[in-house]
Design an enzyme around this catalytic site. Structure first.
Site, short mmCIF file in Angstrom:
data_model
loop_
_atom_site.label_atom_id
_atom_site.label_comp_id
_atom_site.label_asym_id
_atom_site.label_seq_id
_atom_site.Cartn_x
_atom_site.Cartn_y
_atom_site.Cartn_z
N LEU A 280 0.89 -1.15 0.00
CA LEU A 280 0.00 0.00 0.00
C LEU A 280 0.92 1.20 0.00
CD1 LEU A 280 -2.67 -0.98 2.70
CD2 LEU A 280 -3.10 -0.66 0.26
N ASP A 281 0.67 2.19 -0.87
CA ASP A 281 1.61 3.29 -0.97
C ASP A 281 1.56 4.19 0.26
OD1 ASP A 281 -0.38 5.38 -1.37
OD2 ASP A 281 -0.63 4.64 -3.42
N TYR A 282 2.46 5.15 0.29
CA TYR A 282 2.68 6.02 1.45
C TYR A 282 1.40 6.70 1.93
CZ TYR A 282 5.16 9.60 4.23
OH TYR A 282 5.62 10.41 5.24
#
Length: 268
Positions: free
Chosen positions: A102-104
């Site tokens: 999951l991205d930042y």
């Protein structure tokens, strides 16, 4: 299994920790220090770390559900010094492998496991992934058609990370989508897809000049986030482990069938 991997798989230490322990002479093989990073551990070997015998976990698999907060990277280390999930997770999970990313700026359900093969199987699967998202525009008919029919983009850089080297992307039709609420300048959706490509949803809506303001994964392959608090973990339930083992068994069966089919196909 290589020595550092053996230590990481059967103890609380990560591979990086294991390399340091080996280098410092803290690892012994049958009571003698061993500094061969590439040593292949053999049946009957007695590996000690800091004087403690490493006990093999065998084929036991552990999977946890983690509610990842925003502003945290899914990686071991960041060259810019930003927080990672391993700064947030309890130390006993430092060697666990994330199932996808999951991205930042995203949050929600992230699975982690101590088994490489299980992590790979889940990442490569077509299991459903469900997300709650908010975009900064009303939903258009073009978006609806693309969700229903799929989309092929030669240039899918809108919504991608600025350093991404992935330009083109093919989006399969969404499994489902529901409008949760909408206004003049936003739409909240719950969408289900069965792929886990690089920033897939941000790229998809970016093509329509829509920015994803919030993205939260709430389910993966039947595993629900439910009311698990942010930055907390839980172990799989017995039913979830049963479902996982059934999935892995079915996957192996399909792979075996595919290999047999390839052998029967004559070369051109």
């Amino acid at each position: 299994m290589r020595l550092n991997k053996y230590i990481a798989h059967n103890t609380k230490y990560s591979r990086r920790d294991a390399d340091k322990l080996i280098e410092d002479g803290e690892v012994t093989l049958n009571k003698r220090p061993i500094k061969e990073f590439g040593y292949e551990v053999q049946p009957g070997d007695r590996i000690f770390v800091k004087g403690r015998l490493v006990k093999e976990k065998g084929n036991e698999v552990t999977v946890i559900v983690y509610n990842k907060p925003k502003g945290v990277l899914v990686t071991k280390k960041d060259d810019r010094g930003r927080a990672t999930i391993y700064h947030k997770l309890p130390g006993k999970f430092r060697h666990f492998i994330p199932v996808g990313r999951l991205d930042y700026a995203s949050e929600g359900l992230l699975l982690l496991t101590d088994n490489v093969e299980v992590a790979t199987a889940l990442m490569e699967s077509k299991l459903d992934r469900t997300y709650n998202i908010k975009i900064d525009k009303p939903l258009t008919q073009e978006m609806v058609s693309a969700m229903q029919e799929g989309l092929v983009l030669d240039d899918a850089r809108a919504g991608a990370h600025e350093k991404s080297k992935i330009y083109s992307m093919e989006f399969a039709p969404f499994i489902s989508f529901d409008i949760r609420s909408e206004g003049k300048s936003y739409t909240k959706l719950r969408v289900t897809i069965n792929e886990g490509k690089n920033r897939e949803l941000r790229r998809f809506f970016g093509h329509f000049n829509a920015k994803v303001l919030d993205l939260k994964r709430v389910a993966f392959g039947g595993i629900e986030l439910n009311n698990l608090p942010t930055n907390k973990t839980r172990f799989f339930t017995k039913k979830e482990y049963d479902d996982l083992h059934a999935f892995l068994k079915q996957r192996k069966k399909a792979q075996k069938k595919e290999r047999a089919k390839q052998k029967e196909t004559p070369e051109a």
